[in-house]
Scaffold this motif. Structure first.
Motif, mmCIF file in Angstrom:
data_model
loop_
_atom_site.group_PDB
_atom_site.id
_atom_site.type_symbol
_atom_site.label_atom_id
_atom_site.label_comp_id
_atom_site.label_asym_id
_atom_site.label_seq_id
_atom_site.Cartn_x
_atom_site.Cartn_y
_atom_site.Cartn_z
ATOM 1 N N ARG A 271 43.602 28.145 28.579
ATOM 2 C CA ARG A 271 43.558 29.146 28.524
ATOM 3 C C ARG A 271 42.476 29.471 29.939
ATOM 4 O O ARG A 271 41.585 29.060 29.814
ATOM 5 N N GLY A 272 43.210 30.265 31.074
ATOM 6 C CA GLY A 272 42.214 30.540 32.064
ATOM 7 C C GLY A 272 42.749 29.558 33.185
ATOM 8 O O GLY A 272 43.432 28.736 33.129
ATOM 9 N N CYS A 273 41.962 29.932 34.321
ATOM 10 C CA CYS A 273 42.142 29.200 35.533
ATOM 11 C C CYS A 273 41.118 29.397 36.352
ATOM 12 O O CYS A 273 40.278 30.443 36.604
ATOM 13 N N THR A 274 40.866 28.276 37.401
ATOM 14 C CA THR A 274 39.772 28.309 38.278
ATOM 15 C C THR A 274 40.038 28.244 39.631
ATOM 16 O O THR A 274 39.327 28.241 40.736
ATOM 17 N N ARG A 275 41.576 28.450 40.040
ATOM 18 C CA ARG A 275 41.906 28.189 41.612
ATOM 19 C C ARG A 275 41.641 29.342 42.318
ATOM 20 O O ARG A 275 41.514 29.261 43.542
ATOM 21 N N GLY A 276 41.429 30.824 41.675
ATOM 22 C CA GLY A 276 41.197 31.777 42.652
ATOM 23 C C GLY A 276 42.364 32.311 43.466
ATOM 24 O O GLY A 276 41.872 32.806 44.603
ATOM 25 N N CYS A 277 43.501 32.161 43.094
ATOM 26 C CA CYS A 277 44.683 32.814 44.035
ATOM 27 C C CYS A 277 44.552 34.124 44.365
ATOM 28 O O CYS A 277 44.456 34.711 43.096
#
Length: 624
Positions: A271-277
Motif C-alpha cells: 500500500r502506498g507509493c514512493t515515486r512521486g508522480c
C-alpha cells in the motif's frame, strides 16, 4: 372469507426479476455469504457500492469490511448495490425500497449505511440510492430513527461536494476506523442521546470528518475565506487514518452469481507509493508505503483459492515491481501456477524497476501474453515535468527486452492535457508508438501488436498539480485528432476516454460545498451512472450549473493561487501543503525529484505518523 397474507419484500422482489436484465444481481445467496438472524445482533451495517453488482461485488474494500464486520458477533454486515436502470424503474413502479442482498431488508432498517466512493462520478448514484431507500438526501433532515450515513473511499479526500448528504466521512484506511464508528454508535444508542450528540461523538474519532460541525465562508470572488469548526469540541484539520501494519489479507471471498469484472482472489501486496508522480492522487494520499511479506501473500492466495474455486489470482498495488521481494514473490506465484493451473494478473509495472531477472520471472507467469507500460508522456521533457523521469533510450531498451522475452503485445498508457504540454509533446506520443511497433516487428515478427491508451489529465486534490488548470476542451479535442490522424493506417490500436467525462470529474473532484446543489439538480434531471458512456449526459450538468448560478469554469479551467485556501485543505493526508507547493514549482522548471526511497524529502508523512510508527514498529514501512 380468509385473510390475504401480505407478500414479503423478498417475494415482491422476486416478482420483478423475470423482466429485468441479469436478475442474479439482486438475489444474493452466494458461496461464502454471511447471513445472521436479524434479531440476534445489536448493529446492522449496510455496505453500499453505488454502482451495479457486476462492479461492486469485485471491490476489495467492500469485501474487506464485509469480512471484518461480520467477524463481530454483535454486528451484521450486509451488501447493497445500485440497481440498473431497468430494475430501478421496476422498483419505483412497485414502490419497493432498495434492499440488502442477505436478509432482503430495506436499507432504512439499518442502523449504519456505509457508502464506498472510490471515484467522483458515483455521486449521483449515491443520491439515487438514498432516494430509493426512502432516506432523506440531506443530513440535516434526518432524524433519530434514520440510519447514520457514512462515506469513505478515495474520492472523499475532498469530501466537500457531497458534504450536505453525508453524516460523517471516514478519511483514509477503513479497517480500524469502521470499527470505531460502530463502537461509538453503540455507545450512543445506550446513552439515549440526540442525533446531534451522535455527530459530536463521531467527530472525536481520529480520521472522522463531520461536515455539519464545520462552517465555510467565502470571499466575494468565490474563493474560500475560512473553514472553521462550528463547535469548540471539533478539531481541524482531520488527519487521515492509516494502519501501522497491514492486517492479514482477506482470503474468504464471496463467489458471485453472475459474471463480474474480476473473478479472482485479489491480494493487496503493498500500500502506498514512493515515486512521486505529480499527477497521481493515489500516490500522494496513500503514503507511506507498507508491504506484505511473500509468505503472507502466498498463504492468503492459497487459502482464497481453496475457499472459492477461482482460477485467477490478482496482485494489487500502485507499483508491484517496487515490492522489495518481487523476485521471490514471482517465484512463489510460478509455483502456484504449476500446482493450481491458475491465471496470474499483475498491474502495469514500472520501467525503472525492470531487470533481466525480473523479465525472465515475469515471462514464466504469462508466456506470450500482453505487457503493459505507462510512460504517461511522449517526451523526456514532459516526463520530467510530471516527475516520471524516463529516458527514451531506457524505454526502448525495455521494449526490446519485452519482445525478446517472447511477448507479442504491448499496451502503452499516455495522458494528454498535462501542464505545459505542447502539440510537439503530443506528436511524440504517436512517434513513440510507431517506434515501439517497429522494434517489435524486427524482434518478434509481424504478429506484434501495440495498443495506445490515452486519457485526459485531471488536476487532483492533494497532489503537486492541484493548483493547475484542466486543459481547454477544444485543445484536448485537437490533440486527440492529431493522435488519431498520426496513427491512422499504422496498425496501432488507439483508445481514449471522453474528455467531457474527465471535465465532469474535474468539476466534482475540485469542488467545494457549493457544488452539492449542482449534483442534486443534475440527479433530479436524470443523471445516473455518469461513469458509463452510454448513460453519461453532460447537458444535465451544464444546465444544473446554470440553474444553481455557478460558473463551472471556476472549478475546472481556473489555475489556483498557491496561497489560496483549497476546499480540501482541512483534510490532512500527511503530506504537507508546503511540500506540494515546492514540488509544483519544481515542475515549472522541469526539475525531477527522484524516488524518495533513495532520499527523504520531508514530505511530512513520517512526522504526521511518527507516534504510530513508534508504537507499532515493524510494519513494513519502506520510507528511509
Amino acid at each position: 372469507m380468509g385473510v390475504v397474507k401480505e407478500k414479503s419484500l423478498q417475494e415482491r422482489v422476486e416478482h420483478l426479476l423475470p423482466a429485468v436484465t441479469k436478475p442474479g444481481r439482486y438475489v444474493g445467496g452466494e458461496l461464502n455469504q454471511v447471513v445472521k438472524p436479524w434479531d440476534d445482533v445489536q448493529t446492522h451495517v449496510a455496505l453500499v457500492f453505488p454502482d451495479i453488482y457486476d462492479l461492486g461485488q469485485a471491490n476489495l474494500g467492500i469485501a474487506i469490511l464485509y469480512d471484518l464486520l461480520n467477524q463481530r458477533v454483535d454486528v451484521a454486515a450486509e451488501r447493497a448495490f445500485a440497481p440498473w436502470v431497468d430494475m430501478e424503474t421496476a422498483m419505483r413502479n412497485a414502490d419497493i425500497p432498495l434492499f440488502s442482498l442477505e436478509n432482503k431488508r430495506p436499507l432504512a432498517d439499518f442502523e449504519i449505511i456505509g457508502v464506498s466512493l472510490p471515484y467522483e462520478t458515483l455521486y449521483t448514484n449515491f443520491l439515487n440510492i438514498l432516494d430509493l431507500s426512502k432516506i432523506p438526501l440531506h443530513s440535516k433532515d434526518r432524524e433519530i430513527q434514520h440510519p447514520l450515513v457514512i462515506a469513505g473511499g478515495q474520492a472523499v479526500f475532498n469530501p466537500e461536494p457531497v458534504a450536505p448528504f453525508v453524516d460523517a466521512f471516514a478519511i483514509g484506511e477503513g479497517e480500524e476506523v469502521t470499527l470505531d464508528i460502530v463502537d461509538a454508535h453503540q455507545d450512543w444508542v445506550e446513552s439515549g442521546g440526540s442525533r446531534q450528540e451522535l455527530l459530536l461523538r463521531l467527530a472525536q474519532i481520529p480520521g472522522v470528518y463531520v461536515p455539519a460541525l464545520v462552517k465555510v465562508d467565502y470571499h466575494p470572488d468565490g474563493k474560500i475565506k475560512t473553514v472553521e469548526p462550528a463547535d469548540a469540541r471539533v478539531k481541524l484539520p482531520v488527519v487521515k487514518r492509516i494502519l501501522a501494519k497491514l492486517p492479514p489479507p482477506l482470503s474468504r471471498f464471496l463467489v458471485p452469481n453472475v459474471e463480474v469484472v474480476h473473478e479472482r482472489v485479489s491480494i493487496e501486496i503493498m500500500r502506498g507509493c514512493t515515486r512521486g508522480c505529480r499527477f497521481c492522487h493515489a500516490g500522494m494520499v496513500n503514503r507511506p508505503i507498507r508491504e506484505r511479506s511473500v509468505i503472507e501473500v502466498m498463504q492468503a492466495l492459497t487459502a482464497g483459492l481453496d475457499q472459492t474455486g477461482y482460477e485467477e489470482v490478482g496482485l494489487l498495488s500502485l507499483s508491484s515491481s517496487d515490492h522489495s521481494e518481487i523476485i521471490p514473490l514471482i517465484e512463489g506465484l510460478r509455483e502456484l501456477l504449476t500446482q493450481r493451473q491458475v491465471d496470474i494478473s499483475l498491474p502495469s509495472l514500472r520501467i525503472e524497476s525492470f531487470s533481466d531477472e525480473l523479465m525472465d520471472e515475469l515471462q514464466s507467469l504469462s508466456p506470450g501474453g500482453g505487457f503493459t507500460i505507462a510512460p504517461e508522456a511522449g517526451t523526456e521533457r514532459m516526463r520530467n515535468i510530471i516527475n516520471k523521469p524516463l529516458r527514451d533510450a531506457e524505454l526502448m531498451d525495455t521494449v526490446r527486452s519485452v519482445f525478446a522475452h517472447g511477448w507479442k503485445s504491448i499496451k502503452l498508457y499516455f495522458m494528454i492535457g498535462h501542464p505545459q504540454e505542447t502539440l510537439s509533446d503530443v506528436e511524440a506520443i504517436a512517434e513513440l508508438c510507431k517506434r515501439v511497433l517497429q522494434e517489435g516487428r524486427q524482434i518478434a515478427g509481424g504478429r506484434v501488436r501495440v495498443h495506445a491508451g490515452v486519457s485526459t489529465f485531471i488536476p487532483k486534490p492533494h497532489t503537486p498539480f492541484q493548483w493547475a488548470a484542466f486543459d481547454d476542451l477544444s485543445a484536448i479535442d485537437a490533440k486527440l485528432t492529431l493522435l488519431k490522424d498520426a496513427l491512422r493506417g499504422s496498425k496501432i490500436k488507439m483508445t481514449w476516454n471522453d474528455p467531457r467525462a474527465s471535465l465532469l470529474e474535474a468539476w466534482l473532484s475540485r469542488g467545494d460545498r457549493r457544488i452539492a446543489p449542482v449534483i442534486e439538480r443534475a440527479w433530479r434531471k436524470g443523471a445516473r451512472f455518469d461513469a458509463w458512456s452510454d448513460q453519461f449526459r453532460l447537458e444535465h450538468w451544464e444546465s444544473a450549473f446554470a440553474e444553481c448560478g455557478l460558473d463551472p469554469d471556476f472549478y475546472s479551467f481556473r489555475e489556483r493561487d498557491l496561497d489560496e485556501v483549497l476546499p480540501w485543505d482541512h483534510i490532512n493526508v500527511g503530506v504537507r501543503k508546503s511540500f506540494l507547493q515546492e514540488d509544483y514549482r519544481m515542475s515549472l522548471s522541469g526539475t525531477v525529484r527522484p524516488d524518495c526511497r533513495e532520499q527523504c524529502y520531508a514530505c511530512g508523512i513520517l512526522a504526521a505518523f511518527s507516534g504510530l510508527r513508534r508504537a507499532q514498529p515493524g510494519g513494513g514501512w519502506k520510507c528511509p
